[in-house]
Enzyme design. Structure first.
Site, PDB file in Angstrom:
ATOM      1  N   TYR A 164      42.132  70.509  97.308  1.00  0.00           N
ATOM      2  CA  TYR A 164      41.074  71.111  98.307  1.00  0.00           C
ATOM      3  C   TYR A 164      40.028  70.130  98.544  1.00  0.00           C
ATOM      4  O   TYR A 164      39.257  69.707  99.540  1.00  0.00           O
ATOM      5  CB  TYR A 164      40.651  72.443  97.936  1.00  0.00           C
ATOM      6  CG  TYR A 164      39.781  73.099  98.815  1.00  0.00           C
ATOM      7  CD1 TYR A 164      40.169  73.971  99.982  1.00  0.00           C
ATOM      8  CD2 TYR A 164      38.504  73.334  98.358  1.00  0.00           C
ATOM      9  CE1 TYR A 164      39.713  74.338 100.848  1.00  0.00           C
ATOM     10  CE2 TYR A 164      37.553  74.093  99.084  1.00  0.00           C
ATOM     11  CZ  TYR A 164      38.099  74.554 100.553  1.00  0.00           C
ATOM     12  OH  TYR A 164      37.266  75.261 101.491  1.00  0.00           O
ATOM     13  N   GLY A 173      41.461  80.040 112.851  1.00  0.00           N
ATOM     14  CA  GLY A 173      41.301  80.853 111.578  1.00  0.00           C
ATOM     15  C   GLY A 173      40.423  82.006 112.024  1.00  0.00           C
ATOM     16  O   GLY A 173      39.728  82.307 110.952  1.00  0.00           O
ATOM     17  N   ILE A 184      30.730  81.269  99.358  1.00  0.00           N
ATOM     18  CA  ILE A 184      30.766  82.234 100.283  1.00  0.00           C
ATOM     19  C   ILE A 184      31.309  83.475  99.632  1.00  0.00           C
ATOM     20  O   ILE A 184      32.576  83.601  99.605  1.00  0.00           O
ATOM     21  CB  ILE A 184      31.060  81.769 101.531  1.00  0.00           C
ATOM     22  CG1 ILE A 184      30.217  80.462 101.941  1.00  0.00           C
ATOM     23  CG2 ILE A 184      30.684  82.745 102.625  1.00  0.00           C
ATOM     24  CD1 ILE A 184      28.725  80.579 101.944  1.00  0.00           C
ATOM     25  N   ALA A 234      40.667  67.241 100.521  1.00  0.00           N
ATOM     26  CA  ALA A 234      41.122  67.510 102.099  1.00  0.00           C
ATOM     27  C   ALA A 234      39.553  67.732 102.616  1.00  0.00           C
ATOM     28  O   ALA A 234      39.297  67.373 103.698  1.00  0.00           O
ATOM     29  CB  ALA A 234      41.977  68.714 102.182  1.00  0.00           C
ATOM     30  N   LYS A 235      38.654  68.421 101.835  1.00  0.00           N
ATOM     31  CA  LYS A 235      37.532  68.615 102.359  1.00  0.00           C
ATOM     32  C   LYS A 235      36.426  67.179 102.608  1.00  0.00           C
ATOM     33  O   LYS A 235      35.799  67.172 103.439  1.00  0.00           O
ATOM     34  CB  LYS A 235      36.652  69.740 101.773  1.00  0.00           C
ATOM     35  CG  LYS A 235      37.326  71.175 101.807  1.00  0.00           C
ATOM     36  CD  LYS A 235      37.298  71.429 103.375  1.00  0.00           C
ATOM     37  CE  LYS A 235      38.027  72.867 103.577  1.00  0.00           C
ATOM     38  NZ  LYS A 235      38.133  73.316 105.304  1.00  0.00           N
ATOM     39  N   VAL A 286      48.256  76.503 113.749  1.00  0.00           N
ATOM     40  CA  VAL A 286      47.730  75.227 114.361  1.00  0.00           C
ATOM     41  C   VAL A 286      48.077  74.136 113.697  1.00  0.00           C
ATOM     42  O   VAL A 286      47.333  72.978 113.858  1.00  0.00           O
ATOM     43  CB  VAL A 286      46.304  75.431 114.639  1.00  0.00           C
ATOM     44  CG1 VAL A 286      45.842  76.446 115.904  1.00  0.00           C
ATOM     45  CG2 VAL A 286      45.412  75.914 113.386  1.00  0.00           C
ATOM     46  N   ASN A 321      38.015  75.650 112.148  1.00  0.00           N
ATOM     47  CA  ASN A 321      37.753  76.606 110.825  1.00  0.00           C
ATOM     48  C   ASN A 321      39.054  76.847 109.788  1.00  0.00           C
ATOM     49  O   ASN A 321      38.680  77.146 108.770  1.00  0.00           O
ATOM     50  CB  ASN A 321      37.455  77.934 111.256  1.00  0.00           C
ATOM     51  CG  ASN A 321      37.263  78.813 110.158  1.00  0.00           C
ATOM     52  OD1 ASN A 321      36.349  78.588 109.204  1.00  0.00           O
ATOM     53  ND2 ASN A 321      38.267  79.880 110.042  1.00  0.00           N
TER      54      ASN A 321
END
Length: 254
Positions: free
Chosen positions: A160, A13, A193, A163-164, A64, A90
């Site tokens: 999300y 990524g 970010i 997943a994290k 990927v 990433n």
């Protein structure tokens, strides 16, 4: 001599955002780089920038989350570049929806993008690292692993967050599995970010939500991609030689 001088690092990524910042940071520290992204034009742009700065770069367009892409890509890296010292998983993202509206397809897309990619790339890099009894892997988790108030209030982000949180569990187990081979695996968990993708939505959240990033983060600001890249560099370098199985929060105190 940079902290990554002549080491071969893979970044997935890498065409924009955090991946771009990580690739630039590792390159500035002397790493040779192999970069993956589905955005072939963006990938060539960052590869050209790095080459202009004197870095050796192999650009590998591809997804990927696909097993064949990973197998062929890692085989090419081994043939053209040699032994891999560092892997940065990433790749990530989501299709945010409220949980009661979320389709199974949207859920599966998010889990696949974040977790399957990390699994496939980690599995591919380990045999060589195990043979040499050295290597460092850094995965991208998120402050969302604990749930994110502003994402929940804005659009919903349960897939999300799941997943994290999964990345955190993944690195905890794999750290035990690979420690006897001298391999370290850690994660970085960014807070909000500011990137080209997030800038507008953070501005909207700060203007409209009670539980906004600016109000919920003790440092009262969004982080910058370079601040995440610095954390990745630390975990990938020998400075973190006694650190494994750790998820490092880089989130302004959240």
């Amino acid at each position: 001599m940079g902290r990554m001088q002549d080491k071969l690092a893979i970044v997935t990524g890498a065409a924009n955002g955090l991946g771009e910042a990580i690739a630039l940071r590792l390159g500035a520290e002397g790493a040779r780089l192999a970069l993956f992204d589905i955005d072939s034009a963006g990938l060539e742009r960052i590869a050209a920038t790095l080459r202009g700065q004197g870095a050796q770069v192999l650009a590998l367009p591809g997804d990927v989350t696909e097993e064949t892409v990973v197998q062929q890509g890692f085989a090419r890296i081994a043939a053209e570049c040699g032994a891999i010292d560092v892997l940065v998983n990433n790749v990530g993202g989501s299709r945010n929806q409220r949980i009661w509206e979320m389709s199974a397809e949207a859920w599966d897309f998010t889990i696949r993008l974040n977790l399957r990619s990390a699994f496939l790339c980690t599995r591919a890099v380990l045999p060589g690292m195990m043979e040499r009894k050295s290597g460092a892997i850094v995965c991208m988790s998120s402050g969302a692993k604990e749930g994110t108030p502003w994402s929940a209030a804005h659009s919903g982000a349960a897939a999300y967050s799941a997943a994290k949180a999964g990345i955190h569990g993944f690195i905890r187990d794999v750290a035990w599995e690979v420690a006897p081979y001298g391999i370290r695996i850690n994660a970085v968990a960014p807070g909000p970010i500011e990137t080209d993708r997030t800038r507008a939505v953070f501005a909207e959240m700060n203007a409209t939500l009670e539980h906004s990033p600016k109000r919920m983060v003790p440092m009262a600001r969004a982080g910058q991609p370079r601040e995440i890249a610095d954390a990745v560099l630390y975990l990938a370098s020998e400075e973190a030689s006694y650190v494994t199985g750790v998820t490092l929060d880089v989130a302004g105190g959240r």
